[in-house]
Design a protein around this motif. Structure first.
Motif, PDB file in Angstrom:
ATOM      1  N   GLY A  37       0.815  -1.207   0.000  1.00 45.78           N
ATOM      2  CA  GLY A  37       0.000   0.000   0.000  1.00 45.78           C
ATOM      3  C   GLY A  37       0.848   1.256   0.000  1.00 45.78           C
ATOM      4  N   VAL A  38       0.199   2.392  -0.207  1.00 39.41           N
ATOM      5  CA  VAL A  38       0.879   3.693  -0.247  1.00 39.41           C
ATOM      6  C   VAL A  38       0.163   4.656   0.696  1.00 39.41           C
ATOM      7  N   LEU A  39       0.939   5.298   1.547  1.00 40.24           N
ATOM      8  CA  LEU A  39       0.428   6.342   2.441  1.00 40.24           C
ATOM      9  C   LEU A  39       0.444   7.666   1.682  1.00 40.24           C
ATOM     10  N   PHE A  40      -0.728   8.270   1.480  1.00 42.69           N
ATOM     11  CA  PHE A  40      -0.770   9.484   0.655  1.00 42.69           C
ATOM     12  C   PHE A  40      -1.201  10.743   1.407  1.00 42.69           C
ATOM     13  N   LYS A  41      -1.617  10.600   2.664  1.00 45.14           N
ATOM     14  CA  LYS A  41      -2.046  11.792   3.408  1.00 45.14           C
ATOM     15  C   LYS A  41      -2.012  11.474   4.897  1.00 45.14           C
ATOM     16  N   ILE A  42      -1.604  12.450   5.699  1.00 44.69           N
ATOM     17  CA  ILE A  42      -1.553  12.293   7.150  1.00 44.69           C
ATOM     18  C   ILE A  42      -2.349  13.424   7.796  1.00 44.69           C
TER      19      ILE A  42
ATOM     20  N   TRP B 291       8.657   0.152   3.449  1.00 44.55           N
ATOM     21  CA  TRP B 291       9.665  -0.117   2.420  1.00 44.55           C
ATOM     22  C   TRP B 291      10.540   1.110   2.173  1.00 44.55           C
ATOM     23  N   THR B 292       9.938   2.279   2.188  1.00 45.20           N
ATOM     24  CA  THR B 292      10.652   3.515   1.868  1.00 45.20           C
ATOM     25  C   THR B 292      11.727   3.826   2.897  1.00 45.20           C
ATOM     26  N   ARG B 293      11.431   3.635   4.180  1.00 42.03           N
ATOM     27  CA  ARG B 293      12.354   4.024   5.252  1.00 42.03           C
ATOM     28  C   ARG B 293      13.047   2.839   5.911  1.00 42.03           C
TER      29      ARG B 293
ATOM     30  N   LEU C   8       5.935   8.932   6.521  1.00 43.53           N
ATOM     31  CA  LEU C   8       5.578  10.224   5.953  1.00 43.53           C
ATOM     32  C   LEU C   8       4.816  10.025   4.648  1.00 43.53           C
ATOM     33  N   THR C   9       4.251  11.120   4.156  1.00 41.08           N
ATOM     34  CA  THR C   9       3.488  11.079   2.911  1.00 41.08           C
ATOM     35  C   THR C   9       4.337  10.518   1.773  1.00 41.08           C
TER      36      THR C   9
ATOM     37  N   LEU D 106       2.136  20.173  11.523  1.00 42.87           N
ATOM     38  CA  LEU D 106       1.621  20.756  10.281  1.00 42.87           C
ATOM     39  C   LEU D 106       2.488  20.391   9.084  1.00 42.87           C
ATOM     40  N   VAL D 107       3.802  20.345   9.281  1.00 49.12           N
ATOM     41  CA  VAL D 107       4.714  19.980   8.196  1.00 49.12           C
ATOM     42  C   VAL D 107       4.509  18.516   7.797  1.00 49.12           C
ATOM     43  N   VAL D 108       4.242  17.656   8.771  1.00 42.87           N
ATOM     44  CA  VAL D 108       3.963  16.247   8.470  1.00 42.87           C
ATOM     45  C   VAL D 108       2.673  16.131   7.660  1.00 42.87           C
ATOM     46  N   GLU D 109       1.668  16.923   8.010  1.00 37.87           N
ATOM     47  CA  GLU D 109       0.389  16.875   7.302  1.00 37.87           C
ATOM     48  C   GLU D 109       0.493  17.469   5.898  1.00 37.87           C
ATOM     49  N   ASP D 110       1.273  18.527   5.755  1.00 35.47           N
ATOM     50  CA  ASP D 110       1.332  19.278   4.492  1.00 35.47           C
ATOM     51  C   ASP D 110       2.764  19.293   3.959  1.00 35.47           C
TER      52      ASP D 110
END
Length: 735
Positions: free
Chosen positions: A336-341, A369-371, A409-410, A467-471
């Motif tokens: 799966g892919v995380l696309f928004k927090i 997988w990414t990290r 993260l996103t 906020l930086v994590v979300e955006d």
């Protein structure tokens, strides 16, 4: 009886049962179904995208109502819509962050994401498009394709997403369906096939004709309803003419349909079935050789947008094909892919995730997988706007909320712990679908941000971190010279929303400095350079010598990867030295030699690394790399580049356009086109530097007596001319 239905719904949800309204009124004939795990072929993941104020959120509200998910429709003006749930969204009457809802239709489950239309929040569209299977593009019937529509379209083209168009607001006096169709073909390069056309008498909108179903919407002050067009009626004549044009358009775009319609049926539209037309529309939509275009008025008549639901179910692909591609590399394991927090007050940090393969189960751990880290145990939630309902599992094709991904993260990709990571190919369709990540736009503005008092400093740091994590389009850094906290953003509205969220959500009344443009620095020619660093440790001299070649490489963007060009037979530096080299290069490129802006579009190759003494640490190597890049930049002719915007300006035909053109030219704009779209208005397309945009809207509104409309979008960066660069450097540094 609504009370009985509410009790029945509550009972069925508690006991995981299904129920359905078979027939009460036209709006409910399609039925309502609560399926926990629908078959993957019955899932549709779509996004509603458009230019600002085209009516996306109103459309989403109507679709929820038509599907039975809402008993009562909200509206944007009163702040009562389902997807605009933030206070600031309700007050401003505009979408600021994307919202996810699910709705049933014709035994399908439609996962729909309502996205913002303002250019400052383009990252919301960008990351949603990454995980969708199709788009519902909304146009204002009086404007056609606009600036943000073009931006969204380019993002959709990158992922080859099929798109359905709705020309909305057809009840406006200036609405022009033909103009909107032409704008799709001229500006987007896509053949437009009308499938729902407006039915008008003079300038009065009376209804709509569905060329696929053969029905027409009869609109009145008391009741709207879809009815079958009877032969020998005006509506039937409109239907016949429109369906013939549709069949001819399909014949031009699809060979199979051309053979059926022109050869087998000899061009007789009465012999062409609804299924024939639907199948052909699906083929051309999937191949992106043409697009289906409906018309409607979501605000005036909810029923007018009902065909959009049928089009989504019939033309947008299910997640099945993407799932099959992923399974070829990963098997039946979860991916799966995380696309928004988001940070939910009741649930904490929630990551919205698209499941591509396998099944995601609550209570388990997953592998990022990414990290390269293990996350969990996780909890799963079904997302319905701001509502999060716990669920036990999510199957492929689903979009769910996940709690427990604290380090992610996103854009991060996930797989199950049981999956053999070594067996996954590095380059194939599956790796691109799941592991490509999500591109994050770079901010174009920055300003200082300060807490109201010292005791608020740490709460502000925590709030900004969330906020930086979300955006991902928001960046926070500390200025090395002044020690100030710098906030980087996409625009003035973006900063206003950040301030509002800090005040409302965190109770911190922060102070912002003036908004300034984020420039970039680029190198002009290649340079090879060597730097030596020496240091004494415990009375013993250590040294590190590094040789790099830096050269311009257009389109590379922000520096991420160092190339190795070592002499033959030279061993690759040990891992901690490699990490030191990367950190040294990155820190040197982050502050260019002209005005300390980041250096972009530069390639860095390691030619040689020599270290004396086996105990040379990574810190010494890092310092040598930093000095080498810093000195090399002073030799390769660094120039400043500035963000450039494309603007579209709509003026009344009697407005003194010459005065507007003079104002644009004074601001260093390049006029691309001046055209009279119709007899009522004139449009000007131009490009100009972002730094020249301040105050333009006010100036143009003054000239046009408040009747102009200005839309802008970022299109890239351009090198400043020498005179402007010198002026800017002198103004900021005194040199």
């Amino acid at each position: 009886n609504i009370g009985i239905l509410e009790n029945l719904n509550e009972y069925c949800e508690m006991n995981r049962l299904e129920w359905r309204i078979l027939k009460i009124a036209p709006v409910l004939t399609r039925g309502r179904s609560f399926s926990i795990h629908p078959p993957i072929e019955k899932i549709r993941n779509i996004g509603v995208v458009a230019h600002i104020n085209a009516g996306k959120t109103t459309l989403t509200e109507r679709l929820l109502f038509l599907s039975g998910e809402l008993r009562r429709m909200g509206d944007v003006e009163s702040g009562s819509t389902v997807t605009d749930f933030l206070e600031v969204e309700q007050e401003r009457g505009m979408t600021i962050q994307s919202a996810i809802v699910s709705l049933p239709w014709n035994e399908h489950r439609i996962n729909l994401i309502d996205t913002p239309g303002h250019v400052d929040f383009g990252v919301e569209v960008q990351r949603c498009v990454r995980v969708l299977d199709g788009l519902l593009v909304v146009l204002d019937g009086s404007a056609g394709v606009q600036a943000q529509t073009l931006t969204v379209w380019r993002q959709a083209a990158k992922y080859t997403l099929p798109s359905i168009f709705l020309v909305n607001k057809m009840d406006k006096p200036q609405a022009d369906f033909t103009m909107s169709l032409s704008s799709i073909e001229d500006k987007l390069g896509m053949k437009a096939l009308p499938v729902v056309i407006p039915l008008s008498k003079g300038n009065v909108l009376e209804g709509f004709v569905d060329l696929v179903s053969g029905e027409y919407l009869k609109m009145s002050e008391t009741k709207d309803e879809w009815v079958e067009a009877k032969p020998a009626s005006h509506e039937f004549d409109i239907l016949s003419e429109g369906r013939e044009n549709l069949c001819l358009g399909l014949s031009d775009s699809d060979e199979s349909f051309a053979s059926l319609f022109l050869e087998k049926h000899a061009g007789d539209i009465s012999r062409v079935s609804r299924d024939d037309i639907t199948s052909a529309l699906r083929r051309v939509s999937l191949s992106r050789s043409a697009c289906a275009v409906a018309s409607g008025s979501a605000l005036r008549s909810a029923l007018s947008v009902r065909p959009c639901l049928d089009l989504v179910c019939n033309l947008v692909p299910s997640p099945e094909k993407a799932s099959e591609l992923v399974k070829k590399s990963i098997g039946d394991h979860f991916s799966g892919v995380l696309f928004k927090i988001i940070h939910n007050k009741g649930r904490g940090r929630i990551g919205f995730t698209r499941v591509y393969s396998g099944e995601l189960k609550g209570g388990r751990h997953v592998w990022n997988w990414t990290r390269g880290v293990k996350e969990g145990p996780i909890e799963l939630f079904e997302v319905q706007s701001d509502s999060l309902d716990p669920i036990k599992s999510a199957k492929e094709g689903s979009i769910v909320g996940v709690r427990g991904l604290e380090k992610s993260l996103t854009g991060d990709a996930f797989i199950s712990l049981e999956c053999d990571k070594r067996s996954i190919p590095e380059e194939d369709a599956a790796t691109h679908i799941v592991f490509d990540g999500i591109e994050q736009p770079d901010p174009v503005f920055y300003c200082s941000i300060e807490p109201p008092d010292m005791k608020s400093r740490h709460p502000l740091e925590r709030a900004l971190k969330e906020l930086v994590v979300e955006d991902p389009s928001l960046r926070v850094r500390e200025d090395s010279e002044s020690g100030q906290t710098i906030l980087e953003s996409m625009g003035e509205l973006h900063v206003e929303i950040v301030k509002d969220r800090l005040v409302r959500g965190y109770g911190i009344n922060v102070f912002f400095g003036p908004l300034q443009v984020s420039y970039r620095e680029v190198v002009q020619h290649a340079v090879e350079h060597t730097a030596l660093i020496e240091d004494t440790v415990d009375g013993r001299m250590y040294s590190a010598s590094v040789t790099f070649r830096i050269e311009p490489e257009a389109g590379l963007g922000k520096w991420k990867k160092m190339k190795l060009a070592l002499p033959p037979g030279t061993r690759v530096p040990r891992p901690d030295w490699m990490q030191g080299l990367k950190e040294g290069v990155s820190s040197a490129l982050h502050h260019g030699p002209l005005l300390s802006f980041p250096v972009y579009d530069v390639s860095v190759s390691l030619l040689d690394l020599t270290a004396s003494g086996g105990k040379v640490g990574a810190n010494l190597v890092c310092a040598a790399a930093h000095r080498c890049i810093e000195e090399a930049l002073s030799k390769c002719g660094v120039r400043l580049v500035e963000p450039v915007m494309e603007l579209e300006l709509t003026l009344p035909v009697d407005c003194p356009s010459q005065a507007v053109l003079q104002e644009l030219t004074r601001r260093r704009a390049t006029i691309e086109q001046v055209s009279g779209e119709n007899e009522r208005e004139r449009k000007i397309r131009a490009t100009l530097p972002l730094s020249s945009l301040a105050g333009l809207s006010t100036a143009v509104r003054t000239i046009s007596r408040g009747l102009s409309h200005l839309h802008v979008r970022p299109i890239g960066h351009e090198v400043l001319d020498a005179g402007e660069e010198s002026r800017l450097i002198k103004m900021r540094t005194g040199r």
